[in-house]
Design an enzyme around this catalytic site. Structure first.
Site, PDB file in Angstrom:
ATOM      1  N   CYS A 197       0.816  -1.223   0.000  1.00  0.00           N
ATOM      2  CA  CYS A 197       0.000   0.000   0.000  1.00  0.00           C
ATOM      3  C   CYS A 197       0.847   1.269   0.000  1.00  0.00           C
ATOM      4  O   CYS A 197       0.324   2.358  -0.216  1.00  0.00           O
ATOM      5  CB  CYS A 197      -0.944  -0.005   1.193  1.00  0.00           C
ATOM      6  N   HIS A 240      -3.405   6.868   2.718  1.00  0.00           N
ATOM      7  CA  HIS A 240      -3.819   5.585   2.149  1.00  0.00           C
ATOM      8  C   HIS A 240      -5.168   5.220   2.769  1.00  0.00           C
ATOM      9  O   HIS A 240      -5.351   5.302   3.991  1.00  0.00           O
ATOM     10  CB  HIS A 240      -2.764   4.518   2.471  1.00  0.00           C
ATOM     11  N   ASN A 296     -10.200  -0.720   0.586  1.00  0.00           N
ATOM     12  CA  ASN A 296      -8.742  -0.548   0.534  1.00  0.00           C
ATOM     13  C   ASN A 296      -8.241  -1.064  -0.816  1.00  0.00           C
ATOM     14  O   ASN A 296      -8.275  -2.270  -1.066  1.00  0.00           O
ATOM     15  CB  ASN A 296      -8.143  -1.339   1.707  1.00  0.00           C
TER      16      ASN A 296
END
Ligand code: UT7
Length: 301
Positions: A100, A227, A257
């Site tokens: 990520c 993020h 996500n």
């Protein structure tokens, strides 16, 4: 974003969970799933839109950096597939695997190539199909992840643009969030609580680092783009750092996500909706598997 939508109520029919639990613990209401589109097709589409917006043609691109942990092949790389689709013959291409944090790592790398004058125009694409590595019988993980892609064009120029960036890794803690490359269980395995604790501290550390390195205060920054893993992580970081309400952009409720893609997807939405003004300073911060974390301080040009 791929078209197919997977809602919390769809997941209620798949595992023992509830819309209430998912919403309260994560802020996520739905996510997109790449059913009829590949990771490289999403990447290419995002790249084309970014290039059109930046007024850059394929033959001007010196480097293509792709951030992904869900490539279609070990080789050729995702970036080479994008090069082929764009017919960007002058570019050299490589992928970054920093989960990520991949987009922030790619920004840092692009900045180094531009500052050392080895490249003028660099395309960064982040594209992920986390649905390919998600176990839809595991309620602890399957409610969290989604698919999507984002892209940016970075260019050498006179204005500041990229002010500073920082990348960090803690390989020692790799086992708290892992996906095996071989064997039967090639799904995301995660200790959610450990990742949560790491995430809050990592975001705070990166922001403090960027601010102190550049003699700036929290109020000098107009936008914080985190993020998008969990709205609770973003709230916890915002409250620790006393970030004013309205300065953090959140779209995790729509997409879940999407790993490395989440920050460029946010930037694109903010840009197209006119939310970022020229001269404003932004901080972007990513964290994830590795463990890795990274961030950049930007001035919008
Ligand atoms: O890009 C980085 C990727 N990872 C992350 O960002 C993850 C960071 N961590 C988190 O976001 C949170 O830890 C989670 C959202 C994953 C979990 O939230 P939590 O508040 O840490 O919950 P928990 O793991 O402590 O679980 C609490 C309870 C457990 O039940 P018991 O043991 O208390 O009876 C779980 O079994 O919730 C249960 N549970 C669920 N219940 C309904 C876990 N997942 C679910 C679910 N639906 N989907």
């Amino acid at each position: 974003m791929p078209e197919h939508v997977l809602t919390n109520s769809d997941l209620e029919a798949m595992v023992e969970t509830s819309d209430e639990w998912i919403t309260e613990r994560t802020g996520i209401k739905q996510r997109r799933i790449a059913k009829d589109i590949s990771v490289s097709e999403m990447a290419t589409e995002a790249a084309k839109r970014a290039m059109e917006n930046a007024g850059v043609s394929s033959d001007e691109i010196d480097i293509i950096i792709a951030a992904t942990i869900t490539p279609e092949y070990f080789t050729p790389s995702l970036s080479c597939l994008v090069q082929k689709a764009l017919d960007a013959k002058e570019a050299f291409c490589f992928d970054v695997n920093a989960a990520c944090s991949g987009f922030c790592y790619a920004l840092d790398i692009a900045d180094c190539y531009i500052k050392t004058k080895k490249a003028k125009t660099i395309l960064i694409v982040a594209s992920e199909a986390l649905s390919h590595i998600t176990d839809y019988t595991d309620r602890r993980t399957c409610v969290l992840f989604g698919d999507g892609a984002g892209a940016v064009v970075t260019r050498a120029g006179d204005s500041k643009g990229m002010i500073d960036s920082v990348c960090r890794s803690i390989g020692e803690l790799g086992n708290v969030l892992q996906v095996k490359a071989f064997g039967d269980n090639r799904f995301i395995e995660m200790n959610g609580k450990e990742v949560y604790k790491f995430a809050v501290g990592a975001n705070v550390e990166i922001i403090n680092n960027l601010l102190s390195n550049n003699r700036l205060a929290i109020n000098d920054i107009s936008h914080f783009v985190f993020h998008q893993a969990n709205s609770r992580i973003i709230s916890a970081v915002s409250s620790r750092l006393h970030i004013e309400a309205g300065k953090t952009y959140i779209n995790v409720e729509k997409y879940g996500n999407t790993s490395s893609a989440s920050i460029p997807i946010c930037l694109d939405e903010m840009n197209r909706n006119g939310l970022i003004k020229q001269g404003e300073k932004l901080i972007v911060v990513g964290f994830g598997g590795g463990l890795t974390y990274a961030g950049a301080l930007l001035e919008w040009v």
